[in-house]
Enzyme design. Sequence first.
Site, mmCIF file in Angstrom:
data_model
loop_
_atom_site.group_PDB
_atom_site.id
_atom_site.type_symbol
_atom_site.label_atom_id
_atom_site.label_comp_id
_atom_site.label_asym_id
_atom_site.label_seq_id
_atom_site.Cartn_x
_atom_site.Cartn_y
_atom_site.Cartn_z
ATOM 1 N N HIS A 141 -4.491 -3.456 5.830
ATOM 2 C CA HIS A 141 -4.271 -3.710 4.401
ATOM 3 C C HIS A 141 -5.625 -4.041 3.787
ATOM 4 O O HIS A 141 -6.025 -5.197 3.693
ATOM 5 C CB HIS A 141 -3.279 -4.854 4.189
ATOM 6 C CG HIS A 141 -3.275 -5.325 2.759
ATOM 7 N ND1 HIS A 141 -2.840 -4.541 1.729
ATOM 8 C CD2 HIS A 141 -3.697 -6.480 2.189
ATOM 9 C CE1 HIS A 141 -2.986 -5.194 0.590
ATOM 10 N NE2 HIS A 141 -3.507 -6.364 0.835
ATOM 11 N N ASP A 169 0.843 -1.202 0.000
ATOM 12 C CA ASP A 169 0.000 0.000 0.000
ATOM 13 C C ASP A 169 0.881 1.257 0.000
ATOM 14 O O ASP A 169 0.605 2.230 -0.701
ATOM 15 C CB ASP A 169 -0.906 -0.012 1.236
ATOM 16 C CG ASP A 169 -1.654 -1.331 1.349
ATOM 17 O OD1 ASP A 169 -2.764 -1.428 0.821
ATOM 18 O OD2 ASP A 169 -1.105 -2.295 1.933
HETATM 19 P P1 NAX Z 1 -1.681 -18.445 -4.565
HETATM 20 O O1 NAX Z 1 -3.028 -19.033 -4.455
HETATM 21 O O2 NAX Z 1 -1.016 -18.343 -5.881
HETATM 22 O O3 NAX Z 1 -0.686 -19.245 -3.614
HETATM 23 C C1 NAX Z 1 -0.984 -19.530 -2.282
HETATM 24 C C2 NAX Z 1 -0.184 -20.741 -1.887
HETATM 25 O O4 NAX Z 1 -0.367 -20.932 -0.491
HETATM 26 C C3 NAX Z 1 -0.631 -22.025 -2.583
HETATM 27 O O5 NAX Z 1 0.506 -22.705 -3.087
HETATM 28 C C4 NAX Z 1 -1.306 -22.807 -1.461
HETATM 29 O O6 NAX Z 1 -1.164 -24.194 -1.614
HETATM 30 C C5 NAX Z 1 -0.526 -22.294 -0.258
HETATM 31 N N1 NAX Z 1 -1.194 -22.490 1.035
HETATM 32 C C6 NAX Z 1 -2.506 -22.386 1.336
HETATM 33 N N2 NAX Z 1 -2.710 -22.685 2.630
HETATM 34 C C7 NAX Z 1 -1.503 -22.946 3.164
HETATM 35 C C8 NAX Z 1 -1.074 -23.342 4.460
HETATM 36 N N3 NAX Z 1 -1.936 -23.520 5.452
HETATM 37 N N4 NAX Z 1 0.249 -23.531 4.660
HETATM 38 C C9 NAX Z 1 1.112 -23.381 3.643
HETATM 39 N N5 NAX Z 1 0.776 -23.035 2.398
HETATM 40 C C10 NAX Z 1 -0.528 -22.821 2.161
HETATM 41 O O7 NAX Z 1 -1.781 -17.007 -3.861
HETATM 42 P P2 NAX Z 1 -0.821 -15.746 -3.995
HETATM 43 O O8 NAX Z 1 -1.254 -14.926 -5.143
HETATM 44 O O9 NAX Z 1 0.582 -16.192 -3.920
HETATM 45 O O10 NAX Z 1 -1.242 -14.915 -2.693
HETATM 46 C C11 NAX Z 1 -0.956 -15.389 -1.396
HETATM 47 C C12 NAX Z 1 -1.611 -14.519 -0.338
HETATM 48 O O11 NAX Z 1 -1.147 -13.183 -0.403
HETATM 49 C C13 NAX Z 1 -3.135 -14.434 -0.453
HETATM 50 O O12 NAX Z 1 -3.705 -14.606 0.843
HETATM 51 C C14 NAX Z 1 -3.361 -13.017 -0.919
HETATM 52 O O13 NAX Z 1 -4.612 -12.515 -0.516
HETATM 53 C C15 NAX Z 1 -2.227 -12.300 -0.224
HETATM 54 N N6 NAX Z 1 -1.858 -10.969 -0.731
HETATM 55 C C16 NAX Z 1 -1.487 -10.030 0.175
HETATM 56 C C17 NAX Z 1 -1.066 -8.759 -0.190
HETATM 57 C C18 NAX Z 1 -0.668 -7.760 0.834
HETATM 58 O O14 NAX Z 1 -0.361 -6.628 0.454
HETATM 59 N N7 NAX Z 1 -0.636 -8.056 2.124
HETATM 60 C C19 NAX Z 1 -1.053 -8.355 -1.619
HETATM 61 C C20 NAX Z 1 -1.043 -9.513 -2.578
HETATM 62 C C21 NAX Z 1 -1.888 -10.687 -2.160
HETATM 63 O O15 NAX Z 1 -3.218 -10.409 -2.497
#
Ligand code: NAX
Length: 327
Positions: A190, A162
């Site tokens: 966020h 952000d």
């Molecule tokens: P993806 O869906 O591409 O990847 C997530 C990965 O996490 C997958 O490989 C899944 O198997 C794994 N996973 C799920 N549960 C898990 C657990 N309990 N232990 C270990 N691994 C686990 O998502 P991606 O685009 O990489 O985004 C990841 C996270 O970042 C999401 O929650 C998203 O909302 C968040 N974000 C946060 C942002 C921020 O500024 N704070 C911005 C970007 C993003 O939206």
Amino acid sequence: SKAPMRVAVTGAAGQIGYSLLFRIASGEMLGKDQPVILQLLDLPQAQKACQGVIMELDDCAFPLLAGMFATDDPNVAFKDADVCLLVGARPRGPGMERADLLAANGAIFTVQGKAIAENAKEDVRVLVVGNPCNTNALIAGSAAKKVGRTNPANYHGMLRLDHNRALSQLAAKTNRPVASFKQLTVWGNHSPTMYADYRNCTSNGDNVKDLINDPVWNNDVFLPTVGKRGAAIIDARGLSSAASAANAAIDHMRDWVLGSDEWVTMGVPSDGSYDIPVGIVFGFPCECKGGSFKIIQGLEIDGYSREKINKTLKELTDEAEAVKDML
Ligand code: NAX
């Protein structure tokens, strides 16, 4: 040469992981002279994909990459970790209510916070990226506190994306280089309620608020553009922000570990500063020196700002209330 630092990354097989791991291994996060060992955590069904990422990391032949492994066991992933980047989270599925999302993630971050506190280095630094990141960080920190050993102040949520989004909008508005802007703050959650505040911001010594001098732009263009940037990227790309999120995680951790000459926004557990309730993980202006951070004190909060801060705070206190049984 330096002993390697252990960096645990969760959600390692995901799209943010794919942008993050290579930059950590190349030294962009902890320094060009700092070897790293990558400890990847993902779900059982993602282990094969993790092995693919490991093959690609191998094929980069990064001189600083001193080792790596993937696992689905948090106790293994966080063993002796110096840094934990908690990226993996439960995404919101169809028909899933906000309360279900909070509960599902609460369970994940309770397990992971406990596993970090039991296994990582005592001075571990933790950054939660997985959403809802502020409340997930609150939960992880709270689970860790029950174990003891690690520092509860070191469980952060990521507001840096952000912050960087706001910087780029200010640069575009004023036609000045992004690097000229100092002392920007993004207060709060966020989420679209975050309050990007450039009242104290300068650009080459000029006060940015005076330079822009357009309260309508601030309220009606700037804040909504920064707040809804994630949605705009999903709309354009068909996928959520990944490279910019990874970049922000690297910025947050690099500044925390190596220090920063400038203020940065960090989502940190409140110590009561600016009347934010103690423990709530909130975006604050922070200063990083000597491997630690502190919240910048003494900034004036005017009526407009207090209203914006209260709105984003309300969202976080509501989330905290919804997960209070896990705290
Ligand atoms: P993806 O869906 O591409 O990847 C997530 C990965 O996490 C997958 O490989 C899944 O198997 C794994 N996973 C799920 N549960 C898990 C657990 N309990 N232990 C270990 N691994 C686990 O998502 P991606 O685009 O990489 O985004 C990841 C996270 O970042 C999401 O929650 C998203 O909302 C968040 N974000 C946060 C942002 C921020 O500024 N704070 C911005 C970007 C993003 O939206």
